[in-house]
Write an enzyme that holds these catalytic residues in place. Structure first.
Site, mmCIF file in Angstrom:
data_model
loop_
_atom_site.group_PDB
_atom_site.id
_atom_site.type_symbol
_atom_site.label_atom_id
_atom_site.label_comp_id
_atom_site.label_asym_id
_atom_site.label_seq_id
_atom_site.Cartn_x
_atom_site.Cartn_y
_atom_site.Cartn_z
ATOM 1 N N GLU A 159 0.775 -1.235 0.000
ATOM 2 C CA GLU A 159 0.000 0.000 0.000
ATOM 3 C C GLU A 159 0.815 1.298 0.000
ATOM 4 O O GLU A 159 0.702 2.134 0.912
ATOM 5 C CB GLU A 159 -0.972 0.001 1.184
ATOM 6 C CG GLU A 159 -1.993 -1.118 1.084
ATOM 7 C CD GLU A 159 -3.054 -1.089 2.170
ATOM 8 O OE1 GLU A 159 -2.891 -0.322 3.142
ATOM 9 O OE2 GLU A 159 -4.041 -1.825 2.044
ATOM 10 N N GLU A 271 -5.299 -8.174 -0.621
ATOM 11 C CA GLU A 271 -6.024 -7.904 0.615
ATOM 12 C C GLU A 271 -7.480 -7.609 0.295
ATOM 13 O O GLU A 271 -7.786 -6.799 -0.574
ATOM 14 C CB GLU A 271 -5.435 -6.708 1.375
ATOM 15 C CG GLU A 271 -4.152 -6.982 2.116
ATOM 16 C CD GLU A 271 -3.760 -5.817 3.024
ATOM 17 O OE1 GLU A 271 -4.659 -5.058 3.448
ATOM 18 O OE2 GLU A 271 -2.554 -5.669 3.291
#
Length: 339
Positions: A159, A271
């Site tokens: 991320e 995710e």
């Protein structure tokens, strides 16, 4: 998973891990599993005390999810623990722990994704700083040389955010060249910036879109997938237990799916998570069914999350309860595992 099933799946896994994307048979996602969290815990403690501040997957956890039929685990780790100084030697103790995880996972028929869980930072410093970008290139050069040819995929960075997409693309290009220069042909998961959200992949604000920045991306080794994340709560943050309507997940993946197909690339949903109520389970099921129908571009997924240190109250957890009870989300995940 029975031995008969493994003889069917393993050739496809080998293709995903070590061969150019064009050679992989199309179908439903072939790498399906879970994040086994713990190695990224207590990031402010560097390096911290192993077993107290952070923990890598135990053999019992690996065995549990292998028995459930999963074939991949994403293992978060902190860059600062593996490499205590930028562009310096890797920590022998930390690499030894990761080696043990890889060996145990392989014994259970599991692929390990090494996930550098740092959000585009090293000790708080952004990869937009040249010395930190150089350090990321150096980290992956060392890790690729060490895990070359093993049943390990490389998750470049969890991320990244606060970075222009075009700037991140230039860093990724350097990292990829360094990995392939070692001779490693392992699968590489390439994230975008903006927290690498599938729902935001096409958005142009804040430094350009990931779609534009990576439209012409090429891997010298020809074996990569774009890593995306997608939560089902109101703001896609994964911080709320509730979910939107039944098609929330499908709707948030549509544009990214079309883009992947248009650029002839694969995606990997590293995710995603949902609460255990009936509405969230239905939303989760529909999103995974959508990925099954689009397996020509979605090569796999890892659910967030499992691991022994999650409290019982954590809404997304699929770690079995202490009494051995299965979480409701696992019943949905089972229906969509690689065959």
């Amino acid at each position: 998973m029975t031995g008969g099933v493994r003889t069917v799946v393993l050739p496809l896994l080998v293709a995903l891990l070590s061969s150019p994307a064009a050679s992989v048979a199309q179908g439903r996602p072939q790498l399906t599993g879970v994040n086994l969290a713990g190695g990224e815990f207590k990031p402010g403690r560097r390096p911290g005390v192993y077993g107290k501040d952070y923990l890598y997957p135990r053999d019992a956890d690996l065995a549990t999810f292998a028995k459930a039929g999963m074939n991949v685990v994403r293992v978060p780790l902190r860059w600062e623990r593996v490499q205590p100084g930028l562009s310096q030697a890797l920590s022998p103790e930390e690499v030894g722990r990761l080696d043990a995880v890889v060996a145990r996972a392989s014994a259970h028929g599991l692929t390990v994704i090494l996930d550098v869980h740092n959000y585009g930072r090293y000790a708080g410093r952004s990869v937009t700083e040249p010395v930190v970008a150089d350090g990321l290139v150096d980290l992956w050069r060392r890790l690729a040389a060490h895990y070359r040819g093993q049943r390990v995929a490389f998750g470049l960075m969890n991320e990244p955010h606060g970075i222009a997409a075009t700037d991140w693309r230039r860093i990724v290009d350097r990292v990829m060249r360094a990995i392939r220069a070692t001779g490693a042909r392992n699968l590489v998961l390439v994230p975008g910036t903006k927290w690498t959200g599938a729902h935001s992949w096409m958005r142009t604000g804040g430094g350009g879109s990931n779609a534009d920045a990576f439209a012409g991306f090429r891997d010298p080794g020809g074996n990569f997938a774009f890593e995306m994340h997608q939560y089902l709560d109101s703001d896609s943050s994964g911080t709320h237990p509730g979910c939107g309507g039944p098609d929330t997940g499908v709707d948030r993946l549509r544009a990214a799916t079309a883009w992947l197909r248009s650029v002839r690339a694969r995606g990997f949903l590293a995710e995603f998570g949902a609460g255990g109520d009936a509405a969230c389970l239905a939303t989760l099921d529909r999103m995974l069914a959508y990925m099954d129908r689009n397996g020509d571009v979605w090569s796999g997924w890892t659910y967030w999350a499992a691991g022994p240190w999650w409290p019982a109250s954590y809404a997304f957890s699929v770690q079995p309860s202490r009494t051995g009870g299965e979480r409701p989300q696992m019943r949905v995940l089972r229906r969509h595992l690689a065959r």
